[in-house]
Scaffold this motif. Structure first.
Motif, PDB file in Angstrom:
ATOM      1  N   MET A 285       0.909  -1.284  -0.057  1.00  0.00           N
ATOM      2  CA  MET A 285       0.045  -0.088  -0.119  1.00  0.00           C
ATOM      3  C   MET A 285       0.845   1.240  -0.023  1.00  0.00           C
ATOM      4  O   MET A 285       1.820   1.268   0.682  1.00  0.00           O
ATOM      5  CB  MET A 285      -0.983   0.059   1.247  1.00  0.00           C
ATOM      6  N   GLU A 286       0.441   2.108  -0.847  1.00  0.00           N
ATOM      7  CA  GLU A 286       1.268   3.435  -1.059  1.00  0.00           C
ATOM      8  C   GLU A 286       1.252   4.235   0.291  1.00  0.00           C
ATOM      9  O   GLU A 286       0.267   4.598   0.920  1.00  0.00           O
ATOM     10  CB  GLU A 286       0.755   4.086  -2.166  1.00  0.00           C
ATOM     11  N   LEU A 287       2.441   5.076   0.620  1.00  0.00           N
ATOM     12  CA  LEU A 287       2.269   5.709   1.559  1.00  0.00           C
ATOM     13  C   LEU A 287       1.394   7.001   1.482  1.00  0.00           C
ATOM     14  O   LEU A 287       0.871   7.333   2.499  1.00  0.00           O
ATOM     15  CB  LEU A 287       3.821   6.177   2.001  1.00  0.00           C
ATOM     16  N   THR A 288       1.422   7.570   0.253  1.00  0.00           N
ATOM     17  CA  THR A 288       0.562   8.751  -0.046  1.00  0.00           C
ATOM     18  C   THR A 288      -1.192   8.258   0.384  1.00  0.00           C
ATOM     19  O   THR A 288      -1.808   9.252   0.477  1.00  0.00           O
ATOM     20  CB  THR A 288       0.543   9.037  -1.496  1.00  0.00           C
ATOM     21  N   GLU A 289      -1.414   7.057   0.590  1.00  0.00           N
ATOM     22  CA  GLU A 289      -3.008   6.775   0.776  1.00  0.00           C
ATOM     23  C   GLU A 289      -2.998   7.185   2.523  1.00  0.00           C
ATOM     24  O   GLU A 289      -4.071   7.236   2.898  1.00  0.00           O
ATOM     25  CB  GLU A 289      -2.973   5.399   0.593  1.00  0.00           C
ATOM     26  N   LEU A 290      -2.062   7.410   3.260  1.00  0.00           N
ATOM     27  CA  LEU A 290      -2.138   7.735   4.818  1.00  0.00           C
ATOM     28  C   LEU A 290      -2.370   9.236   4.788  1.00  0.00           C
ATOM     29  O   LEU A 290      -1.816  10.029   3.819  1.00  0.00           O
ATOM     30  CB  LEU A 290      -0.908   7.393   5.399  1.00  0.00           C
ATOM     31  N   LYS A 291      -3.177   9.511   5.614  1.00  0.00           N
ATOM     32  CA  LYS A 291      -3.335  11.068   6.071  1.00  0.00           C
ATOM     33  C   LYS A 291      -2.089  11.686   6.302  1.00  0.00           C
ATOM     34  O   LYS A 291      -1.127  11.290   7.082  1.00  0.00           O
ATOM     35  CB  LYS A 291      -4.567  11.268   7.141  1.00  0.00           C
ATOM     36  N   GLY A 292      -1.883  12.944   5.966  1.00  0.00           N
ATOM     37  CA  GLY A 292      -0.885  13.525   6.345  1.00  0.00           C
ATOM     38  C   GLY A 292       0.416  13.476   5.589  1.00  0.00           C
ATOM     39  O   GLY A 292       1.381  14.099   5.858  1.00  0.00           O
ATOM     40  N   ILE A 293       0.346  12.528   4.713  1.00  0.00           N
ATOM     41  CA  ILE A 293       1.585  11.979   3.891  1.00  0.00           C
ATOM     42  C   ILE A 293       1.128  12.638   2.188  1.00  0.00           C
ATOM     43  O   ILE A 293       0.521  11.819   1.769  1.00  0.00           O
ATOM     44  CB  ILE A 293       1.922  10.685   3.998  1.00  0.00           C
ATOM     45  N   GLY A 294       1.869  13.533   1.753  1.00  0.00           N
ATOM     46  CA  GLY A 294       1.698  13.945   0.491  1.00  0.00           C
ATOM     47  C   GLY A 294       3.001  13.664  -0.039  1.00  0.00           C
ATOM     48  O   GLY A 294       3.762  12.688   0.537  1.00  0.00           O
ATOM     49  N   LYS A 295       3.157  13.771  -1.654  1.00  0.00           N
ATOM     50  CA  LYS A 295       4.113  13.227  -2.175  1.00  0.00           C
ATOM     51  C   LYS A 295       5.527  13.599  -1.707  1.00  0.00           C
ATOM     52  O   LYS A 295       6.406  12.824  -1.601  1.00  0.00           O
ATOM     53  CB  LYS A 295       4.009  14.004  -3.789  1.00  0.00           C
ATOM     54  N   THR A 296       5.593  15.083  -1.210  1.00  0.00           N
ATOM     55  CA  THR A 296       7.051  15.326  -1.012  1.00  0.00           C
ATOM     56  C   THR A 296       7.438  14.639   0.375  1.00  0.00           C
ATOM     57  O   THR A 296       8.513  14.013   0.436  1.00  0.00           O
ATOM     58  CB  THR A 296       7.182  16.836  -0.277  1.00  0.00           C
ATOM     59  N   THR A 297       6.354  14.325   1.475  1.00  0.00           N
ATOM     60  CA  THR A 297       6.719  13.540   2.322  1.00  0.00           C
ATOM     61  C   THR A 297       7.044  12.242   2.164  1.00  0.00           C
ATOM     62  O   THR A 297       7.934  11.507   2.806  1.00  0.00           O
ATOM     63  CB  THR A 297       5.703  13.820   3.581  1.00  0.00           C
ATOM     64  N   ALA A 298       6.270  11.812   1.270  1.00  0.00           N
ATOM     65  CA  ALA A 298       6.349  10.196   0.906  1.00  0.00           C
ATOM     66  C   ALA A 298       8.007   9.971   0.310  1.00  0.00           C
ATOM     67  O   ALA A 298       8.709   8.967   0.499  1.00  0.00           O
ATOM     68  CB  ALA A 298       5.465   9.815  -0.072  1.00  0.00           C
ATOM     69  N   VAL A 299       8.536  11.081  -0.387  1.00  0.00           N
ATOM     70  CA  VAL A 299       9.761  11.057  -0.954  1.00  0.00           C
ATOM     71  C   VAL A 299      10.700  10.849   0.273  1.00  0.00           C
ATOM     72  O   VAL A 299      11.678  10.141   0.069  1.00  0.00           O
ATOM     73  CB  VAL A 299       9.891  12.189  -1.786  1.00  0.00           C
ATOM     74  N   LYS A 300      10.709  11.902   1.064  1.00  0.00           N
ATOM     75  CA  LYS A 300      11.494  11.823   2.283  1.00  0.00           C
ATOM     76  C   LYS A 300      11.546  10.561   2.912  1.00  0.00           C
ATOM     77  O   LYS A 300      12.403  10.102   3.328  1.00  0.00           O
ATOM     78  CB  LYS A 300      11.058  12.900   3.204  1.00  0.00           C
ATOM     79  N   LEU A 301      10.313   9.922   2.899  1.00  0.00           N
ATOM     80  CA  LEU A 301      10.410   8.748   3.917  1.00  0.00           C
ATOM     81  C   LEU A 301      10.943   7.534   2.946  1.00  0.00           C
ATOM     82  O   LEU A 301      11.736   6.822   3.625  1.00  0.00           O
ATOM     83  CB  LEU A 301       8.555   8.132   4.210  1.00  0.00           C
ATOM     84  N   GLN A 302      10.710   7.556   1.816  1.00  0.00           N
ATOM     85  CA  GLN A 302      11.414   6.702   0.964  1.00  0.00           C
ATOM     86  C   GLN A 302      12.963   6.699   1.033  1.00  0.00           C
ATOM     87  O   GLN A 302      13.556   5.933   1.024  1.00  0.00           O
ATOM     88  CB  GLN A 302      10.926   6.816  -0.751  1.00  0.00           C
ATOM     89  N   GLU A 303      13.380   7.877   0.847  1.00  0.00           N
ATOM     90  CA  GLU A 303      14.841   8.047   1.154  1.00  0.00           C
ATOM     91  C   GLU A 303      15.310   7.546   2.546  1.00  0.00           C
ATOM     92  O   GLU A 303      16.469   7.065   2.606  1.00  0.00           O
ATOM     93  CB  GLU A 303      15.345   9.746   1.097  1.00  0.00           C
ATOM     94  N   PHE A 304      14.474   7.463   3.573  1.00  0.00           N
ATOM     95  CA  PHE A 304      14.939   6.873   4.683  1.00  0.00           C
ATOM     96  C   PHE A 304      14.697   5.549   4.565  1.00  0.00           C
ATOM     97  O   PHE A 304      15.204   4.997   5.515  1.00  0.00           O
ATOM     98  CB  PHE A 304      14.139   7.714   5.846  1.00  0.00           C
ATOM     99  N   GLY A 305      14.060   4.674   3.777  1.00  0.00           N
ATOM    100  CA  GLY A 305      14.050   3.397   3.564  1.00  0.00           C
ATOM    101  C   GLY A 305      12.639   2.995   3.890  1.00  0.00           C
ATOM    102  O   GLY A 305      12.426   1.815   4.024  1.00  0.00           O
ATOM    103  N   LEU A 306      11.803   4.053   4.171  1.00  0.00           N
ATOM    104  CA  LEU A 306      10.432   3.631   4.318  1.00  0.00           C
ATOM    105  C   LEU A 306       9.580   3.490   2.969  1.00  0.00           C
ATOM    106  O   LEU A 306       9.304   4.684   2.679  1.00  0.00           O
ATOM    107  CB  LEU A 306       9.724   4.321   5.555  1.00  0.00           C
ATOM    108  N   THR A 307       9.476   2.495   2.297  1.00  0.00           N
ATOM    109  CA  THR A 307       8.782   2.780   0.955  1.00  0.00           C
ATOM    110  C   THR A 307       7.281   2.731   0.975  1.00  0.00           C
ATOM    111  O   THR A 307       6.622   3.343   0.076  1.00  0.00           O
ATOM    112  CB  THR A 307       9.487   1.840  -0.130  1.00  0.00           C
TER     113      THR A 307
END
Ligand code: ADP
Ligand code: MG
Length: 683
Positions: free
Chosen positions: A1-23
């Motif tokens: 399931m995509e991170l952006t489906e969660l409340k409060g996580i937009g595209k920019t935040t998702a990218v940051k989380l992905q860089e941190f290893g949380l895809t």
């Protein structure tokens, strides 16, 4: 399931989380809290003794700013049981104005014993009569990186858990139900729910110590996945065919009779283990651990001998040219009737073409560096690959070399030799895919190297030692442990030391070797040192591994406090290789950190590489030891081979059972955790 489906996580935040290893959302579930804050209750001030962190609530009785060099905002509160102080070193005056007498305050933080009773420094706090409802569960605190707030992670993880509770995605339970109930461990999804959202009555101490059953449940599956993956890797190779190369007593004797010494019992044993492997038609996958100076080279030579009697090729790869050249000389000596060739990065042009032609046709033994596995190196019938000092090589470089021999469907045998012993229990985990042999005995007549610690100021004492050794016809190393930021600056600083020492010892022949020298020049310096034309050799840590000059009896290491234990042990191992009494002087710059003190005293007190490795493990932890040296070979997120020894044992036997009873589940477990490991490796 995509991170952006969660409340409060937009595209920019998702990218940051992905860089941190949380895809994705699944990764969030496996991103576990480091610790917890208990904001589910309010503790009375007179009951605070014994708490390290707590939440209190009371009325402000007084607040003031102290006069002094550094103003401190002090806020005294009373909850009816007792009073205490909240202190702020950084504060705004507007904050002071709000903290009026009579106002209610709730504060959370680390409880300290102050001059006037209990205190919290820089608590989190809320002001006002209407305080928010207490938390329903312990508050998880997650590992995070810059640019990702704790609040964000908490909110995202909480949503992921809710989704899991609602069954929005599936997490199959892969461990046998029987086993879980016997061990009183929760299912995977219950365990995840628990660690992200522990109820108020959870055993916090256990959670903090990572010994709670919910955490153990996660660990055991992680460890299980490791053993299963190692087993899978091992059996994949085991299924391949390899050249049969039995060797008989007489053939072995041919080489043994050429040696100027008898093998030690340990060498004999390890050689037998290797010869046993080589007589099977499946590839050997063996690791030889042996302390510095335990005589691994001759063990390698006896392995090569097995290939040679069958007309096959053997290659031996070393991490540096100096070492490879040294092996070249030794092996040429051992195998005068065979063609021994050399290939490294410095061999270029026409000569390289010639060497390649020999490797493809006539050469029997090939020695070199990583240049040995470039794409255009074609072997005639490679049957044995030996890798010396393997911690310098990446896992995938090893694989590339392995593929070199597969032309006629035969995979070469492989032997990995390491001089950086790690404790057996750890080795059995980290190298669960390999058989392990240990050379646990040094050749006889080795004198224990006498190690002394010397403050940097005691240069005259040191000078006397150097002179003393050289006067006896022996030689000395002087290792500069420079922390210059570039190889260029390091070389320059070594050059400066060299000039200075030439002044100190005008009558001695002083040499210099460092990483910026051309490889021919390096070799020339080493040759002169070997021939005793250089008495004092100034070196950077390039001489760390393998160099063998038995006449050298003194090792000086400048600023030894900068180096780790295994590196110090390697360097010291450059002396004490002959039968004369050797010395090692560890120079240091006072004051020493506690950790440095332990390292240096360990070095002074023991010469035993395995003891040193155990101490190193204590100081640095297994992740550090294996992580930096063998990238990718063992990365546990939750488990720790030291702390979780019992779980490792259980997982090992569970792995054996599962492989028998349920190979499909094994595959699933590997995949679930491999994905986790790969994500982590990207971080
Ligand atoms: P390492 O295990 O550090 O690679 P080497 O193979 O370089 O050690 O051996 C160190 C030295 O000990 C060499 O000079 C070698 O010839 C010598 N040596 C090896 N085995 C024996 C033995 N059984 N008896 C005496 N000397 C030995
Ligand atoms: Mg060696």
């Amino acid at each position: 399931m995509e991170l952006t489906e969660l409340k409060g996580i937009g595209k920019t935040t998702a990218v940051k989380l992905q860089e941190f290893g949380l895809t994705d959302v699944m990764d969030l579930l496996f991103h576990l809290p480091l610790r917890y804050e208990d904001k589910t209750k309010i503790t009375a001030i007179d009951k605070l003794t014994g708490f390290s962190y707590a939440q209190v609530e009371g009325e402000i009785t007084k607040s003031y700013v102290t006069q002094g060099r550094r103003p401190i905002l002090v806020c005294e509160i009373d909850d009816g049981s007792q009073f205490m102080q909240l202190k702020f070193f950084n504060f705004y005056y507007s904050q002071k104005i709000k903290m009026k007498t009579g106002v209610r305050i709730r504060a959370y933080g680390e409880i300290k014993h102050g001059m006037y009773g209990m205190e919290i420094i820089h608590p989190e706090f809320t002001l006002g009569e209407e305080q928010p409802a207490l938390a329903q569960s312990l508050t998880p605190i997650y590992p995070k990186s810059e640019g990702i707030s704790q609040k964000l992670l908490q909110k995202a993880a909480a949503q992921a858990i809710t989704l899991l509770e609602q069954g929005a995605f599936k997490l199959d339970e892969l461990l046998p139900a029987q086993w879980l109930s016997a061990q009183q461990m929760p299912t995977l999804s219950d365990a995840l729910k628990f660690v992200h959202k522990p109820p108020p009555d959870a055993d916090v101490m256990k959670l903090l110590n990572h010994t709670h059953p919910a955490q153990q449940r996660l660990k055991i599956e992680e460890i299980l996945a490791h053993f299963l993956a190692m087993h899978q890797a091992r059996s994949a190779i085991e299924r391949l065919n390899a050249p049969l190369m039995p060797i008989n007593k007489m053939q072995k004797q041919q080489l043994l009779s050429r040696l100027p010494f008898e093998l030690t019992g340990a060498q004999h044993r390890v050689v037998n283990e290797i010869h046993h492997d080589l007589a099977r038609n499946h590839p050997m996958q063996r690791l030889v651990q042996g302390d510095v100076g335990s005589g691994k080279t001759v063990v390698a030579a006896l392995s090569i001998q097995a290939a040679l009697v069958h007309g096959k090729q053997a290659v031996m790869m070393a991490p540096t040219e100096i070492l490879a050249e040294q092996h070249l000389l030794t092996l040429k000596d051992y195998f005068p009737e065979h063609e021994v060739v050399f290939l490294s990065g410095k061999i270029k042009g026409k000569i390289r073409t010639e060497v390649l032609a020999k490797i493809a046709s006539s050469a029997d033994v090939i020695i070199g560096t990583h240049a040995l596995f470039q794409a255009d190196v074609i072997y005639r019938n490679l049957a044995l690959v030996i890798i010396d000092e393997q911690h310098r090589f990446g896992v995938h470089q090893r694989l590339m070399l392995k593929q070199k021999g597969q032309a006629n469907d035969l995979t070469p045998h492989s032997l990995i030799m390491t001089a950086t012993p790690i404790p057996r229990t750890l080795a059995q985990i980290a190298y669960a895919n390999l058989d392990i042999s240990v050379i646990d005995e040094l050749p006889p007549n080795r004198k224990v190297i006498n190690t002394v610690l010397l403050d940097n100021h005691k240069m005259p004492q040191l000078a006397e030692r150097i002179r003393h050794a050289c006067d006896k016809g022996e030689q000395a190393y002087w290792v500069c442990t420079l922390i210059e930021e570039s190889e260029h600056l390091r070389a320059k600083a070594a050059q400066d030391t060299f000039e200075e020492l030439k002044d100190w010892f005008p009558d001695l022949e002083v040499g210099l070797i460092h990483g910026r020298l051309k490889s021919d020049d390096k070799q020339a310096v080493m040759d002169r040192f070997k021939a005793n034309e250089i008495q004092l050799l100034i070196a950077t840590t390039v001489i760390e591994v393998g160099v063998d000059v038995p006449n050298a009896s003194l090792m000086v290491i400048e600023n030894a406090e900068r180096l780790g234990l295994s590196q110090l042990h390697q360097l010291r191992g450059r002396v004490g290789r002959g039968n004369r009494q050797s010395h090692c002087v560890l120079m240091y710059q006072a004051p020493l950190s506690e950790n440095a003190q332990v390292r240096l005293t360990t070095m002074r007190e023991t010469n035993d590489g395995f003891k040193i490795a155990r101490q190193d493990l204590k100081l640095r932890g297994p992740g550090e030891i294996l992580g930096t040296r063998q990238k990718g070979s063992m990365e546990f997120r939750f488990s720790n081979p030291e702390q979780d020894a019992v779980l490792f044992k259980q997982a090992k036997s569970m792995a054996a059972d599962l492989l028998q009873s349920n190979p499909d589940v094994c595959e699933k477990i590997i995949q679930r955790w491999q994905r986790q490991a790969q994500e982590l490796a990207k971080v």
